[in-house]
Design a protein around this motif. Sequence first.
Motif, PDB file in Angstrom:
ATOM      1  N   GLY A  33       0.811  -1.218   0.000  1.00 56.66           N
ATOM      2  CA  GLY A  33       0.000   0.000   0.000  1.00 56.66           C
ATOM      3  C   GLY A  33       0.834   1.253   0.000  1.00 56.66           C
ATOM      4  N   VAL A  34       1.926   1.252   0.747  1.00 61.90           N
ATOM      5  CA  VAL A  34       2.825   2.398   0.853  1.00 61.90           C
ATOM      6  C   VAL A  34       4.251   1.883   1.038  1.00 61.90           C
ATOM      7  CG1 VAL A  34       1.083   3.930   1.851  1.00 61.90           C
ATOM      8  CG2 VAL A  34       2.500   2.541   3.359  1.00 61.90           C
ATOM      9  N   LEU A  35       5.208   2.665   0.604  1.00 64.17           N
ATOM     10  CA  LEU A  35       6.625   2.358   0.797  1.00 64.17           C
ATOM     11  C   LEU A  35       7.276   3.572   1.446  1.00 64.17           C
ATOM     12  CD1 LEU A  35       9.169   0.597   0.355  1.00 64.17           C
ATOM     13  CD2 LEU A  35       9.363   1.624  -1.929  1.00 64.17           C
ATOM     14  N   GLN A  36       7.628   3.458   2.719  1.00 66.39           N
ATOM     15  CA  GLN A  36       8.131   4.606   3.462  1.00 66.39           C
ATOM     16  C   GLN A  36       9.499   5.035   2.953  1.00 66.39           C
ATOM     17  OE1 GLN A  36       7.818   4.333   7.718  1.00 66.39           O
ATOM     18  NE2 GLN A  36       9.128   6.098   8.070  1.00 66.39           N
ATOM     19  N   ILE A  37       9.713   6.340   2.936  1.00 66.54           N
ATOM     20  CA  ILE A  37      10.954   6.940   2.451  1.00 66.54           C
ATOM     21  C   ILE A  37      11.787   7.402   3.636  1.00 66.54           C
ATOM     22  CG2 ILE A  37      11.943   8.809   1.047  1.00 66.54           C
ATOM     23  CD1 ILE A  37       9.216   8.886  -0.449  1.00 66.54           C
ATOM     24  N   ASP A  38      13.060   7.092   3.614  1.00 66.38           N
ATOM     25  CA  ASP A  38      13.998   7.653   4.579  1.00 66.38           C
ATOM     26  C   ASP A  38      15.333   7.782   3.873  1.00 66.38           C
ATOM     27  OD1 ASP A  38      14.253   8.255   7.672  1.00 66.38           O
ATOM     28  OD2 ASP A  38      16.109   7.290   7.046  1.00 66.38           O
ATOM     29  N   THR A  39      16.104   8.812   4.224  1.00 64.79           N
ATOM     30  CA  THR A  39      17.325   9.119   3.480  1.00 64.79           C
ATOM     31  C   THR A  39      18.604   8.601   4.122  1.00 64.79           C
ATOM     32  OG1 THR A  39      17.480  11.271   4.583  1.00 64.79           O
ATOM     33  CG2 THR A  39      16.288  11.190   2.498  1.00 64.79           C
ATOM     34  N   ILE A  40      18.520   8.029   5.343  1.00 62.22           N
ATOM     35  CA  ILE A  40      19.731   7.511   5.988  1.00 62.22           C
ATOM     36  C   ILE A  40      20.317   6.408   5.117  1.00 62.22           C
ATOM     37  CG2 ILE A  40      20.665   6.343   8.024  1.00 62.22           C
ATOM     38  CD1 ILE A  40      18.423   7.647   9.657  1.00 62.22           C
ATOM     39  N   ASN A  41      21.611   6.474   4.843  1.00 59.84           N
ATOM     40  CA  ASN A  41      22.199   5.512   3.916  1.00 59.84           C
ATOM     41  C   ASN A  41      23.491   4.890   4.439  1.00 59.84           C
ATOM     42  OD1 ASN A  41      23.752   7.815   3.649  1.00 59.84           O
ATOM     43  ND2 ASN A  41      23.979   7.660   1.431  1.00 59.84           N
ATOM     44  N   VAL A  42      23.531   4.560   5.741  1.00 61.09           N
ATOM     45  CA  VAL A  42      24.681   3.800   6.236  1.00 61.09           C
ATOM     46  C   VAL A  42      24.683   2.408   5.614  1.00 61.09           C
ATOM     47  CG1 VAL A  42      24.976   5.070   8.392  1.00 61.09           C
ATOM     48  CG2 VAL A  42      23.403   3.140   8.316  1.00 61.09           C
ATOM     49  N   VAL A  43      23.490   1.893   5.315  1.00 57.08           N
ATOM     50  CA  VAL A  43      23.337   0.794   4.374  1.00 57.08           C
ATOM     51  C   VAL A  43      22.442   1.350   3.268  1.00 57.08           C
ATOM     52  CG1 VAL A  43      23.708  -1.054   6.057  1.00 57.08           C
ATOM     53  CG2 VAL A  43      21.411  -0.142   5.726  1.00 57.08           C
ATOM     54  N   ALA A  44      21.848   0.511   2.437  1.00 60.89           N
ATOM     55  CA  ALA A  44      20.975   1.035   1.391  1.00 60.89           C
ATOM     56  C   ALA A  44      19.842   1.839   2.021  1.00 60.89           C
ATOM     57  CB  ALA A  44      20.398  -0.121   0.574  1.00 60.89           C
ATOM     58  N   ARG A  45      19.448   2.927   1.358  1.00 61.85           N
ATOM     59  CA  ARG A  45      18.323   3.704   1.863  1.00 61.85           C
ATOM     60  C   ARG A  45      17.100   2.808   2.015  1.00 61.85           C
ATOM     61  NH1 ARG A  45      20.667   7.876  -1.596  1.00 61.85           N
ATOM     62  NH2 ARG A  45      21.277   9.657  -0.305  1.00 61.85           N
ATOM     63  N   SER A  46      16.290   3.137   3.004  1.00 60.47           N
ATOM     64  CA  SER A  46      15.214   2.251   3.425  1.00 60.47           C
ATOM     65  C   SER A  46      14.302   1.761   2.303  1.00 60.47           C
ATOM     66  CB  SER A  46      14.376   2.922   4.516  1.00 60.47           C
ATOM     67  OG  SER A  46      13.322   2.074   4.902  1.00 60.47           O
ATOM     68  N   PRO A  47      13.783   2.623   1.419  1.00 59.11           N
ATOM     69  CA  PRO A  47      12.848   2.079   0.418  1.00 59.11           C
ATOM     70  C   PRO A  47      13.472   1.002  -0.449  1.00 59.11           C
ATOM     71  CG  PRO A  47      13.439   4.364  -0.084  1.00 59.11           C
ATOM     72  CD  PRO A  47      13.925   4.087   1.298  1.00 59.11           C
ATOM     73  N   TYR A  48      14.752   1.155  -0.778  1.00 63.55           N
ATOM     74  CA  TYR A  48      15.437   0.129  -1.569  1.00 63.55           C
ATOM     75  C   TYR A  48      15.551  -1.171  -0.772  1.00 63.55           C
ATOM     76  CZ  TYR A  48      17.080   4.276  -4.152  1.00 63.55           C
ATOM     77  OH  TYR A  48      17.166   5.457  -4.843  1.00 63.55           O
ATOM     78  N   LEU A  49      15.856  -1.055   0.523  1.00 64.70           N
ATOM     79  CA  LEU A  49      16.057  -2.242   1.349  1.00 64.70           C
ATOM     80  C   LEU A  49      14.735  -2.973   1.581  1.00 64.70           C
ATOM     81  CD1 LEU A  49      17.962  -3.998   2.978  1.00 64.70           C
ATOM     82  CD2 LEU A  49      17.703  -2.426   4.913  1.00 64.70           C
ATOM     83  N   VAL A  50      13.651  -2.236   1.800  1.00 66.94           N
ATOM     84  CA  VAL A  50      12.345  -2.869   1.972  1.00 66.94           C
ATOM     85  C   VAL A  50      11.997  -3.705   0.744  1.00 66.94           C
ATOM     86  CG1 VAL A  50       9.871  -2.418   2.174  1.00 66.94           C
ATOM     87  CG2 VAL A  50      11.482  -1.165   3.608  1.00 66.94           C
ATOM     88  N   LEU A  51      12.259  -3.156  -0.431  1.00 73.74           N
ATOM     89  CA  LEU A  51      11.992  -3.896  -1.666  1.00 73.74           C
ATOM     90  C   LEU A  51      12.923  -5.096  -1.797  1.00 73.74           C
ATOM     91  CD1 LEU A  51      11.464  -0.872  -4.085  1.00 73.74           C
ATOM     92  CD2 LEU A  51       9.698  -2.448  -3.262  1.00 73.74           C
ATOM     93  N   TRP A  52      14.206  -4.924  -1.474  1.00 73.44           N
ATOM     94  CA  TRP A  52      15.155  -6.039  -1.584  1.00 73.44           C
ATOM     95  C   TRP A  52      14.758  -7.196  -0.667  1.00 73.44           C
ATOM     96  CZ3 TRP A  52      18.196  -8.239   2.232  1.00 73.44           C
ATOM     97  CH2 TRP A  52      19.094  -9.220   1.789  1.00 73.44           C
ATOM     98  N   SER A  53      14.286  -6.901   0.530  1.00 76.32           N
ATOM     99  CA  SER A  53      13.893  -7.963   1.452  1.00 76.32           C
ATOM    100  C   SER A  53      12.839  -8.873   0.832  1.00 76.32           C
ATOM    101  CB  SER A  53      13.340  -7.365   2.749  1.00 76.32           C
ATOM    102  OG  SER A  53      14.309  -6.583   3.417  1.00 76.32           O
ATOM    103  N   ARG A  54      12.022  -8.321  -0.048  1.00 75.32           N
ATOM    104  CA  ARG A  54      10.935  -9.074  -0.669  1.00 75.32           C
ATOM    105  C   ARG A  54      11.290  -9.604  -2.053  1.00 75.32           C
ATOM    106  NH1 ARG A  54       9.469  -5.676   2.977  1.00 75.32           N
ATOM    107  NH2 ARG A  54       7.479  -5.823   4.099  1.00 75.32           N
ATOM    108  N   LEU A  55      12.117  -8.874  -2.791  1.00 74.42           N
ATOM    109  CA  LEU A  55      12.370  -9.198  -4.191  1.00 74.42           C
ATOM    110  C   LEU A  55      13.737  -9.800  -4.449  1.00 74.42           C
ATOM    111  CD1 LEU A  55      10.908  -5.954  -5.818  1.00 74.42           C
ATOM    112  CD2 LEU A  55       9.819  -8.197  -5.671  1.00 74.42           C
ATOM    113  N   GLY A  56      14.654  -9.672  -3.506  1.00 74.58           N
ATOM    114  CA  GLY A  56      16.026 -10.041  -3.800  1.00 74.58           C
ATOM    115  C   GLY A  56      16.687  -8.957  -4.641  1.00 74.58           C
ATOM    116  N   ASP A  57      17.779  -9.298  -5.297  1.00 80.54           N
ATOM    117  CA  ASP A  57      18.532  -8.304  -6.068  1.00 80.54           C
ATOM    118  C   ASP A  57      17.683  -7.739  -7.209  1.00 80.54           C
ATOM    119  OD1 ASP A  57      20.454  -9.203  -4.378  1.00 80.54           O
ATOM    120  OD2 ASP A  57      21.818  -9.953  -5.920  1.00 80.54           O
ATOM    121  N   TYR A  58      17.769  -6.434  -7.384  1.00 79.62           N
ATOM    122  CA  TYR A  58      17.067  -5.758  -8.472  1.00 79.62           C
ATOM    123  C   TYR A  58      17.775  -4.425  -8.699  1.00 79.62           C
ATOM    124  CZ  TYR A  58      15.160  -2.534  -5.049  1.00 79.62           C
ATOM    125  OH  TYR A  58      15.051  -1.578  -4.075  1.00 79.62           O
ATOM    126  N   PRO A  59      17.670  -3.825  -9.873  1.00 81.89           N
ATOM    127  CA  PRO A  59      18.289  -2.519 -10.129  1.00 81.89           C
ATOM    128  C   PRO A  59      17.590  -1.411  -9.346  1.00 81.89           C
ATOM    129  CG  PRO A  59      17.870  -3.696 -12.188  1.00 81.89           C
ATOM    130  CD  PRO A  59      17.128  -4.425 -11.105  1.00 81.89           C
TER     131      PRO A  59
END
Length: 416
Positions: free
Chosen positions: A42-68
Amino acid sequence: MSEIVLSISGARALHLAAQGLLQARRRKATKADVLDTIRRMGVLQIDTINVVARSPYLVLWSRLGDYPLEWLEELLAEGKLFEYWAHEACFIPREDYGLYRHRMLDPGAMGWKYSATWMRERAGEVAALLAHIRSTGPVRSSDFERSDGKAVAKAEGWWEWKPEKRSLEVLFTSGALMIARRHNFQRVYDLAERVHPEWDDAHMPALPEVRRSFALRAVKALGLARAAWVPDYHRTRRPHVDLGKLAEEGLLLRARVTGWDDPVYIHPDNAGLAQQAASGTLNPTLSTILSPFDPVVWDRRRALELFDFDYRLECYTPAAKRRYGYFTLPLLRRGALVGRIDAKAHRREGVFEIKALFFEPGVRASDALVRDVAGALQRCARWHGCPQLRLLRSEPAEPGERLGVLLGTGADLAAA
């Protein structure tokens, strides 16, 4: 249909299935999968902290695995997503714009996100900024130099934003501006009528319908929900929707979780999953790393009640008062939250540093669990472009030593 009764493990499995975190994907993700995943949550929260991948990218990776990573920004620029205040600042499917339009038309109710005083006292400047965008095109905050004498390095909070940034943000909250795209993750603001030209407020649903839609969508995204969990998902205000009445209308199913006194509610679209969860045939097998802003853990009370996982993001806590670290990532292992890591990706050096690893009290750190955690860490590090892992300390130390051997970091770790 007879009443659905879930064990706590079944409730967890249903929640993870609804969130797309039940099992690892068997095929490589496509760009359409990114959009489908956001629609599912329904929503994908945005946060800019990038000590690892920024949060929206990481949330997607947790579900999709590697992606561009660029697929997310492409979907925004293509108009399949828009940005607005949902749970917090979020990427939202374009078709849900009408559900948020009432918030734009009543921005004064959005708290710190909008300032009527600023709009009144700086009316001339705001009008000039809108005219500039109308005549010259989209802008970024960085297009404007500070002119108020404040150091850029201190511009971290709303009160330290440069005037143009404040004006852009209040115009965004009021719906006059939208985010046309992002450039190096910076927002690019443009007139709403250019970003979403087909919208007409005549299409806006009535507010009671919006409230019901948010409640139904939250229950569907959560898999199952106690009534108290629902308002947090989209940060809806009172009056809250009566889920019992929705169940009486047949729009929700009422169920029970063993050991809980109050009912839980399930969306009819998840009835099949719920039956599997109740029969014990919905088996979580995914082990992965979660973002602190993942829907599974963003509600501290829900994470505690459902997973017995007491989670607080400590990056806003003074360093001396932190228990686990600046930016800890929860570890999901086969339906349970088994620990957390304080991590940092050193991309230039190709090193994924795990400053500290904490297993949850009571977790039996079997060899199988350690192997699953090692695999999740290795996949996450590889996705970050960091082939080398460095594990510095573990609590307790012994399973961390076994994990260190599997990760190739050595077995001599300091106990936390």
